[in-house]
Design a protein around this motif. Structure first.
Motif, PDB file in Angstrom:
ATOM      1  N   PHE A  16     -26.697 -44.185  84.083  1.00 38.55           N
ATOM      2  CA  PHE A  16     -25.750 -43.571  82.319  1.00 38.55           C
ATOM      3  C   PHE A  16     -27.080 -42.458  82.049  1.00 38.55           C
ATOM      4  N   VAL A  17     -28.227 -41.912  82.773  1.00 42.83           N
ATOM      5  CA  VAL A  17     -28.767 -40.937  83.142  1.00 42.83           C
ATOM      6  C   VAL A  17     -27.823 -40.013  82.619  1.00 42.83           C
ATOM      7  N   VAL A  18     -27.120 -40.165  83.740  1.00 40.42           N
ATOM      8  CA  VAL A  18     -26.007 -39.081  83.527  1.00 40.42           C
ATOM      9  C   VAL A  18     -24.672 -39.039  82.337  1.00 40.42           C
ATOM     10  N   ALA A  19     -24.404 -40.262  81.462  1.00 37.42           N
ATOM     11  CA  ALA A  19     -24.020 -40.046  80.870  1.00 37.42           C
ATOM     12  C   ALA A  19     -24.104 -39.408  79.534  1.00 37.42           C
ATOM     13  N   ARG A  20     -26.032 -40.058  79.246  1.00 34.52           N
ATOM     14  CA  ARG A  20     -26.510 -38.894  78.030  1.00 34.52           C
ATOM     15  C   ARG A  20     -26.287 -37.504  78.725  1.00 34.52           C
ATOM     16  N   ALA A  21     -26.433 -37.364  79.624  1.00 36.33           N
ATOM     17  CA  ALA A  21     -26.399 -35.403  79.353  1.00 36.33           C
ATOM     18  C   ALA A  21     -25.334 -35.408  79.126  1.00 36.33           C
ATOM     19  N   ASP A  22     -24.733 -35.549  79.658  1.00 36.53           N
ATOM     20  CA  ASP A  22     -22.436 -35.558  80.082  1.00 36.53           C
ATOM     21  C   ASP A  22     -22.135 -35.374  78.143  1.00 36.53           C
ATOM     22  N   PHE A  23     -22.583 -36.594  77.376  1.00 39.96           N
ATOM     23  CA  PHE A  23     -22.726 -36.451  76.250  1.00 39.96           C
ATOM     24  C   PHE A  23     -23.244 -35.412  75.155  1.00 39.96           C
ATOM     25  N   ALA A  24     -24.449 -35.709  75.577  1.00 43.15           N
ATOM     26  CA  ALA A  24     -25.348 -33.678  75.338  1.00 43.15           C
ATOM     27  C   ALA A  24     -24.051 -32.448  75.730  1.00 43.15           C
ATOM     28  N   ALA A  25     -24.212 -32.048  76.220  1.00 46.68           N
ATOM     29  CA  ALA A  25     -23.492 -31.202  77.141  1.00 46.68           C
ATOM     30  C   ALA A  25     -22.181 -31.323  75.741  1.00 46.68           C
ATOM     31  N   PHE A  26     -21.345 -32.444  75.789  1.00 40.70           N
ATOM     32  CA  PHE A  26     -20.183 -32.254  75.045  1.00 40.70           C
ATOM     33  C   PHE A  26     -20.117 -32.471  73.431  1.00 40.70           C
ATOM     34  N   TYR A  27     -21.229 -33.019  72.910  1.00 37.69           N
ATOM     35  CA  TYR A  27     -21.369 -32.758  71.355  1.00 37.69           C
ATOM     36  C   TYR A  27     -23.186 -32.289  70.965  1.00 37.69           C
ATOM     37  N   TRP A  29     -25.018 -33.111  67.395  1.00 37.72           N
ATOM     38  CA  TRP A  29     -25.093 -34.189  66.261  1.00 37.72           C
ATOM     39  C   TRP A  29     -24.192 -32.979  65.225  1.00 37.72           C
ATOM     40  N   LYS A  30     -23.762 -32.095  64.898  1.00 38.92           N
ATOM     41  CA  LYS A  30     -22.888 -31.303  64.189  1.00 38.92           C
ATOM     42  C   LYS A  30     -22.212 -31.437  64.569  1.00 38.92           C
ATOM     43  N   THR A  31     -21.618 -31.101  65.796  1.00 37.95           N
ATOM     44  CA  THR A  31     -20.311 -30.906  66.003  1.00 37.95           C
ATOM     45  C   THR A  31     -19.336 -32.337  66.033  1.00 37.95           C
ATOM     46  N   VAL A  38     -14.505 -36.510  61.966  1.00 40.43           N
ATOM     47  CA  VAL A  38     -13.757 -35.737  60.792  1.00 40.43           C
ATOM     48  C   VAL A  38     -11.857 -36.119  61.655  1.00 40.43           C
ATOM     49  N   ARG A  39     -12.208 -35.840  62.830  1.00 37.75           N
ATOM     50  CA  ARG A  39     -10.630 -35.164  63.521  1.00 37.75           C
ATOM     51  C   ARG A  39     -10.341 -37.256  63.416  1.00 37.75           C
ATOM     52  N   VAL A  40     -11.136 -37.927  64.112  1.00 35.40           N
ATOM     53  CA  VAL A  40     -10.717 -39.447  64.275  1.00 35.40           C
ATOM     54  C   VAL A  40     -10.449 -39.950  62.513  1.00 35.40           C
TER      55      VAL A  40
END
Length: 266
Positions: A16-27, A29-31, A38-40
């Motif tokens: 999950f440490v890796v998961a959080r880092a990946d998610f932060a790299a993706f998004y 809070w603004k995006t 908005v898309r979904v």
């Protein structure tokens, strides 16, 4: 041999440490809010309009809930792709050489997707409730959120099984997740009732957790007794547990094969 639960939880936490880092790299809070959410919401609105055009109020509600639940399905199935990322990064051999518990690690490795899916689906249902008469009471809202979380997590277990297969053919990971998403949308009750399909298709659909998750949330919306809702929720949880057991066995087999290969080279 059974693995000690503490080792499994430790591996999941490390993943999950890796998961959080990946998610932060993706998004940011603004995006996430201004882009993905908005898309979904637009997607759910589009499918809801189909129900409204049919002119049947019950079918409109059917479509609203089906389209909203498909968001968490699609997000959970993003784990198919992220299960292969350790291959791309070159860290899979290091993981295989380590004493990490494979099933625990990969259960945590992509956990950002069902958590994000829970939030987006919950927001979609609550927002659509402002425009369509879904009839939730204040007491229903916590149950709706719990059912969405259950559906997201149980479908994540399905995604882990597909993700284990994708490790073998990483180039097909996006195709695999897209095909599963389309099949689930078509056959598991999102658009038409499961009973619309031939019996063999219906039986197969009943092995997929979201089929029961949809039954549970629709039963709650229709004012069914809590026993009926709990029965469907229990079936979703049971199906998810079986898929998780299959995913654990699949990742264990993958690591065992990789470790045998490494040992042969030494």
């Amino acid at each position: 041999m059974a693995t000690h639960p503490v080792r499994v939880l430790t591996a999941a936490r490390q993943g999950f440490v890796v998961a959080r880092a990946d998610f932060a790299a993706f998004y940011t809070w603004k995006t996430w809010l201004g882009g993905w959410l908005v898309r979904v919401l637009c997607q759910v609105t589009f499918y809801s309009m189909i129900g409204a055009m049919v002119g049947d109020a019950d079918y409109t509600v059917h479509m609203v809930l089906g389209a909203a639940l498909m968001i968490c399905v699609a997000e959970s199935l993003m784990a198919v792709a992220s299960s292969t990322w350790d291959l791309n990064l070159g860290t899979f051999p290091l993981l295989a050489a380590s004493p990490v518990v494979p099933g625990g690690y990969f259960a945590g490795r992509s956990a950002m997707w069902p958590l994000s899916g829970t939030v987006t689906t919950s927001v979609a249902i609550l927002v659509m409730s402002l425009f369509f008469d879904l009839g939730w009471s204040a007491a229903d809202v916590p149950l709706v959120l719990l059912l969405v979380l259950l559906t997201s997590l149980s479908m994540y277990c399905v995604a882990l099984v597909v993700g284990a297969l994708a490790v073998l053919v990483p180039g097909a990971r996006n195709v695999m997740s897209a095909v599963v998403t389309m099949a689930v949308t078509a056959f598991c009750g999102a658009v038409v009732p499961v009973g619309f399909w031939p019996d063999p298709v219906g039986w197969a659909a009943r092995t997929v957790p979201v089929t029961h998750g949809l039954d549970a949330i629709r039963a709650l919306q229709a004012g069914a007794d809590l026993a009926s809702v709990a029965r469907s929720a229990g079936l979703a949880a049971l199906a998810g547990a079986l898929w998780l057991a299959l995913a654990t066995a699949a990742f264990r087999a993958l690591f065992a094969h990789a470790r045998r290969g490494s040992a042969a080279l030494t």
